[in-house]
Design a protein around this motif. Structure first.
Motif, PDB file in Angstrom:
ATOM      1  N   ASN A 221       1.378   6.835  -6.780  1.00 20.90           N
ATOM      2  CA  ASN A 221       0.335   7.829  -7.048  1.00 20.90           C
ATOM      3  C   ASN A 221       0.861   9.240  -6.818  1.00 20.90           C
ATOM      4  O   ASN A 221       0.534  10.158  -7.570  1.00 20.90           O
ATOM      5  CB  ASN A 221      -0.887   7.578  -6.173  1.00 20.90           C
ATOM      6  CG  ASN A 221      -1.692   6.377  -6.624  1.00 20.90           C
ATOM      7  OD1 ASN A 221      -1.573   5.948  -7.770  1.00 20.90           O
ATOM      8  ND2 ASN A 221      -2.507   5.847  -5.739  1.00 20.90           N
ATOM      9  N   MET A 222       1.664   9.425  -5.775  1.00 19.92           N
ATOM     10  CA  MET A 222       2.227  10.744  -5.488  1.00 19.92           C
ATOM     11  C   MET A 222       3.171  11.181  -6.612  1.00 19.92           C
ATOM     12  O   MET A 222       3.164  12.341  -7.028  1.00 19.92           O
ATOM     13  CB  MET A 222       2.975  10.732  -4.149  1.00 19.92           C
ATOM     14  CG  MET A 222       2.074  10.574  -2.931  1.00 19.92           C
ATOM     15  SD  MET A 222       0.898  11.907  -2.786  1.00 19.92           S
ATOM     16  CE  MET A 222       1.973  13.230  -2.302  1.00 19.92           C
ATOM     17  N   ARG A 223       3.986  10.263  -7.123  1.00 21.65           N
ATOM     18  CA  ARG A 223       4.889  10.593  -8.227  1.00 21.65           C
ATOM     19  C   ARG A 223       4.102  10.984  -9.473  1.00 21.65           C
ATOM     20  O   ARG A 223       4.447  11.909 -10.184  1.00 21.65           O
ATOM     21  CB  ARG A 223       5.818   9.421  -8.521  1.00 21.65           C
ATOM     22  CG  ARG A 223       7.032   9.382  -7.622  1.00 21.65           C
ATOM     23  CD  ARG A 223       8.028   8.380  -8.144  1.00 21.65           C
ATOM     24  NE  ARG A 223       7.470   7.047  -7.999  1.00 21.65           N
ATOM     25  CZ  ARG A 223       7.879   6.150  -7.101  1.00 21.65           C
ATOM     26  NH1 ARG A 223       8.879   6.439  -6.316  1.00 21.65           N
ATOM     27  NH2 ARG A 223       7.309   4.978  -7.009  1.00 21.65           N
ATOM     28  N   GLU A 224       3.017  10.257  -9.742  1.00 25.68           N
ATOM     29  CA  GLU A 224       2.186  10.589 -10.898  1.00 25.68           C
ATOM     30  C   GLU A 224       1.567  11.959 -10.738  1.00 25.68           C
ATOM     31  O   GLU A 224       1.451  12.717 -11.697  1.00 25.68           O
ATOM     32  CB  GLU A 224       1.080   9.541 -11.078  1.00 25.68           C
ATOM     33  CG  GLU A 224       1.501   8.315 -11.822  1.00 25.68           C
ATOM     34  CD  GLU A 224       0.330   7.397 -12.108  1.00 25.68           C
ATOM     35  OE1 GLU A 224      -0.823   7.864 -12.136  1.00 25.68           O
ATOM     36  OE2 GLU A 224       0.581   6.200 -12.294  1.00 25.68           O
TER      37      GLU A 224
ATOM     38  N   TYR B 247       3.152  16.196 -16.853  1.00 24.42           N
ATOM     39  CA  TYR B 247       2.284  15.668 -17.905  1.00 24.42           C
ATOM     40  C   TYR B 247       0.960  15.206 -17.314  1.00 24.42           C
ATOM     41  O   TYR B 247      -0.100  15.476 -17.843  1.00 24.42           O
ATOM     42  CB  TYR B 247       2.986  14.516 -18.633  1.00 24.42           C
ATOM     43  CG  TYR B 247       2.070  13.787 -19.599  1.00 24.42           C
ATOM     44  CD1 TYR B 247       1.732  14.377 -20.817  1.00 24.42           C
ATOM     45  CD2 TYR B 247       1.541  12.534 -19.297  1.00 24.42           C
ATOM     46  CE1 TYR B 247       0.884  13.733 -21.712  1.00 24.42           C
ATOM     47  CE2 TYR B 247       0.693  11.890 -20.174  1.00 24.42           C
ATOM     48  CZ  TYR B 247       0.369  12.494 -21.378  1.00 24.42           C
ATOM     49  OH  TYR B 247      -0.472  11.851 -22.242  1.00 24.42           O
ATOM     50  N   HIS B 248       1.048  14.528 -16.160  1.00 27.34           N
ATOM     51  CA  HIS B 248      -0.168  14.034 -15.470  1.00 27.34           C
ATOM     52  C   HIS B 248      -1.035  15.201 -15.009  1.00 27.34           C
ATOM     53  O   HIS B 248      -2.249  15.176 -15.144  1.00 27.34           O
ATOM     54  CB  HIS B 248       0.221  13.156 -14.278  1.00 27.34           C
ATOM     55  CG  HIS B 248      -0.956  12.652 -13.488  1.00 27.34           C
ATOM     56  ND1 HIS B 248      -1.756  11.647 -13.966  1.00 27.34           N
ATOM     57  CD2 HIS B 248      -1.469  13.042 -12.295  1.00 27.34           C
ATOM     58  CE1 HIS B 248      -2.718  11.429 -13.088  1.00 27.34           C
ATOM     59  NE2 HIS B 248      -2.558  12.269 -12.062  1.00 27.34           N
ATOM     60  N   GLN B 249      -0.407  16.241 -14.480  1.00 28.50           N
ATOM     61  CA  GLN B 249      -1.175  17.406 -13.999  1.00 28.50           C
ATOM     62  C   GLN B 249      -1.897  18.060 -15.163  1.00 28.50           C
ATOM     63  O   GLN B 249      -3.053  18.460 -15.046  1.00 28.50           O
ATOM     64  CB  GLN B 249      -0.246  18.414 -13.322  1.00 28.50           C
ATOM     65  CG  GLN B 249       0.274  17.953 -11.988  1.00 28.50           C
ATOM     66  CD  GLN B 249       1.259  18.942 -11.388  1.00 28.50           C
ATOM     67  OE1 GLN B 249       1.672  19.909 -12.058  1.00 28.50           O
ATOM     68  NE2 GLN B 249       1.661  18.682 -10.150  1.00 28.50           N
ATOM     69  N   GLN B 250      -1.231  18.167 -16.335  1.00 31.25           N
ATOM     70  CA  GLN B 250      -1.849  18.784 -17.507  1.00 31.25           C
ATOM     71  C   GLN B 250      -3.018  17.937 -17.986  1.00 31.25           C
ATOM     72  O   GLN B 250      -4.088  18.436 -18.287  1.00 31.25           O
ATOM     73  CB  GLN B 250      -0.798  18.944 -18.608  1.00 31.25           C
ATOM     74  CG  GLN B 250      -1.318  19.668 -19.825  1.00 31.25           C
ATOM     75  CD  GLN B 250      -0.241  19.773 -20.894  1.00 31.25           C
ATOM     76  OE1 GLN B 250       0.802  19.138 -20.809  1.00 31.25           O
ATOM     77  NE2 GLN B 250      -0.492  20.569 -21.906  1.00 31.25           N
TER      78      GLN B 250
ATOM     79  N   GLN C 232       0.822  -1.201   0.000  1.00 34.99           N
ATOM     80  CA  GLN C 232       0.000   0.000   0.000  1.00 34.99           C
ATOM     81  C   GLN C 232       0.862   1.261   0.000  1.00 34.99           C
ATOM     82  O   GLN C 232       0.550   2.236  -0.677  1.00 34.99           O
ATOM     83  CB  GLN C 232      -0.955  -0.003   1.190  1.00 34.99           C
ATOM     84  CG  GLN C 232      -2.064  -1.026   1.074  1.00 34.99           C
ATOM     85  CD  GLN C 232      -2.960  -1.067   2.296  1.00 34.99           C
ATOM     86  OE1 GLN C 232      -2.665  -0.463   3.320  1.00 34.99           O
ATOM     87  NE2 GLN C 232      -4.063  -1.797   2.174  1.00 34.99           N
ATOM     88  N   GLU C 233       1.947   1.259   0.759  1.00 33.44           N
ATOM     89  CA  GLU C 233       2.850   2.409   0.779  1.00 33.44           C
ATOM     90  C   GLU C 233       3.474   2.629  -0.590  1.00 33.44           C
ATOM     91  O   GLU C 233       3.591   3.772  -1.065  1.00 33.44           O
ATOM     92  CB  GLU C 233       3.936   2.219   1.836  1.00 33.44           C
ATOM     93  CG  GLU C 233       3.446   2.385   3.257  1.00 33.44           C
ATOM     94  CD  GLU C 233       4.513   2.073   4.296  1.00 33.44           C
ATOM     95  OE1 GLU C 233       5.578   1.498   3.935  1.00 33.44           O
ATOM     96  OE2 GLU C 233       4.281   2.406   5.478  1.00 33.44           O
ATOM     97  N   MET C 234       3.859   1.541  -1.258  1.00 33.71           N
ATOM     98  CA  MET C 234       4.443   1.666  -2.599  1.00 33.71           C
ATOM     99  C   MET C 234       3.417   2.216  -3.586  1.00 33.71           C
ATOM    100  O   MET C 234       3.749   3.069  -4.425  1.00 33.71           O
ATOM    101  CB  MET C 234       4.976   0.301  -3.074  1.00 33.71           C
ATOM    102  CG  MET C 234       6.233  -0.118  -2.342  1.00 33.71           C
ATOM    103  SD  MET C 234       6.828  -1.800  -2.679  1.00 33.71           S
ATOM    104  CE  MET C 234       6.714  -1.947  -4.428  1.00 33.71           C
ATOM    105  N   ALA C 235       2.187   1.765  -3.486  1.00 31.88           N
ATOM    106  CA  ALA C 235       1.140   2.257  -4.375  1.00 31.88           C
ATOM    107  C   ALA C 235       0.884   3.742  -4.126  1.00 31.88           C
ATOM    108  O   ALA C 235       0.698   4.514  -5.082  1.00 31.88           O
ATOM    109  CB  ALA C 235      -0.140   1.448  -4.181  1.00 31.88           C
ATOM    110  N   MET C 236       0.899   4.152  -2.869  1.00 29.72           N
ATOM    111  CA  MET C 236       0.694   5.564  -2.547  1.00 29.72           C
ATOM    112  C   MET C 236       1.846   6.412  -3.077  1.00 29.72           C
ATOM    113  O   MET C 236       1.635   7.504  -3.629  1.00 29.72           O
ATOM    114  CB  MET C 236       0.554   5.749  -1.036  1.00 29.72           C
ATOM    115  CG  MET C 236      -0.786   5.321  -0.504  1.00 29.72           C
ATOM    116  SD  MET C 236      -0.941   5.518   1.281  1.00 29.72           S
ATOM    117  CE  MET C 236      -0.662   7.252   1.478  1.00 29.72           C
ATOM    118  N   GLU C 237       3.093   5.935  -2.970  1.00 31.87           N
ATOM    119  CA  GLU C 237       4.242   6.661  -3.501  1.00 31.87           C
ATOM    120  C   GLU C 237       4.143   6.801  -5.014  1.00 31.87           C
ATOM    121  O   GLU C 237       4.446   7.858  -5.572  1.00 31.87           O
ATOM    122  CB  GLU C 237       5.541   5.955  -3.105  1.00 31.87           C
ATOM    123  CG  GLU C 237       5.901   6.094  -1.645  1.00 31.87           C
ATOM    124  CD  GLU C 237       7.143   5.296  -1.262  1.00 31.87           C
ATOM    125  OE1 GLU C 237       7.817   4.751  -2.165  1.00 31.87           O
ATOM    126  OE2 GLU C 237       7.426   5.219  -0.053  1.00 31.87           O
TER     127      GLU C 237
END
Length: 186
Positions: free
Chosen positions: A146-149, A154-157, A139-144
């Motif tokens: 998601n945070m990187r994305e 590009y993701h924000q745009q 779960q921690e890896m998945a959250m990290e």
């Protein structure tokens, strides 16, 4: 009571007297040379009448037997505790020694069962702990990730465009409804 005492002394008689007062209190007198039980036994022999039946006699015998058994068990318990053993014969001491060894073996066996059960529970808890740590790590890896994305420009745009498209479509739908037109949003 006074008269019963006088008869005992003056007539050298065996006297037993039981009086119940109106308050329920019991008063009794028995000649010094006898007991109430002896007097009752004499009454039974002389009159042929039984004041208590065989059932009560059997109960009395059973009580006596249980008292003796209890006394014997108390003595045996003291012997097992190591008390009053100086008068015992060698074969009696061997019997006590065997009983103690058997008891000790049973205690050790039970203690070992508890120890094994404790170890098994500890192992189960460790396994469960490892499993929960693994899930937490995933779960921690998945959250990290998601945070990187989210931090990726590009993701924000892309998210911004999707949100603005959604707001525009929603605004057009609301305007059309206000104007009374049917609008289908894709």
């Amino acid at each position: 009571m006074k008269k019963a005492k006088e008869i005992t002394v003056l007539c050298d008689a065996k006297v037993s007297l039981v009086i119940f007062a109106s308050s329920g209190k019991m008063h009794e007198y028995c000649s010094p040379s006898t007991t109430l039980i002896d007097m009752l036994d004499m009454y039974h022999k002389q009159s042929g009448k039984r004041l208590w039946d065989a059932k009560h006699e059997n109960l009395s015998n059973e009580i006596d037997r249980i008292k003796k058994e209890n006394d014997n068990m108390q003595i045996e318990l003291r012997h097992l505790e190591g008390q009053d053993i100086s008068s015992l014969q060698p074969n009696e001491l061997l019997g006590i020694e065997h009983a103690l060894e058997n008891g000790l073996a049973c205690v050790r066996e039970k203690k070992m069962e508890f120890y094994k059960m404790k170890k098994k529970n500890e192992m189960n808890l460790e396994e469960e702990n490892k499993h929960l740590r693994f899930i937490l790590q995933q779960q921690e890896m998945a959250m990290e990730e998601n945070m990187r994305e989210m931090e990726n420009p590009y993701h924000q745009q892309r998210v911004g465009v999707q949100l603005s498209d959604a707001f525009c479509l929603q605004g057009a739908a609301n305007s059309a409804k206000f104007a009374g037109e049917d609008v289908i949003c894709l």
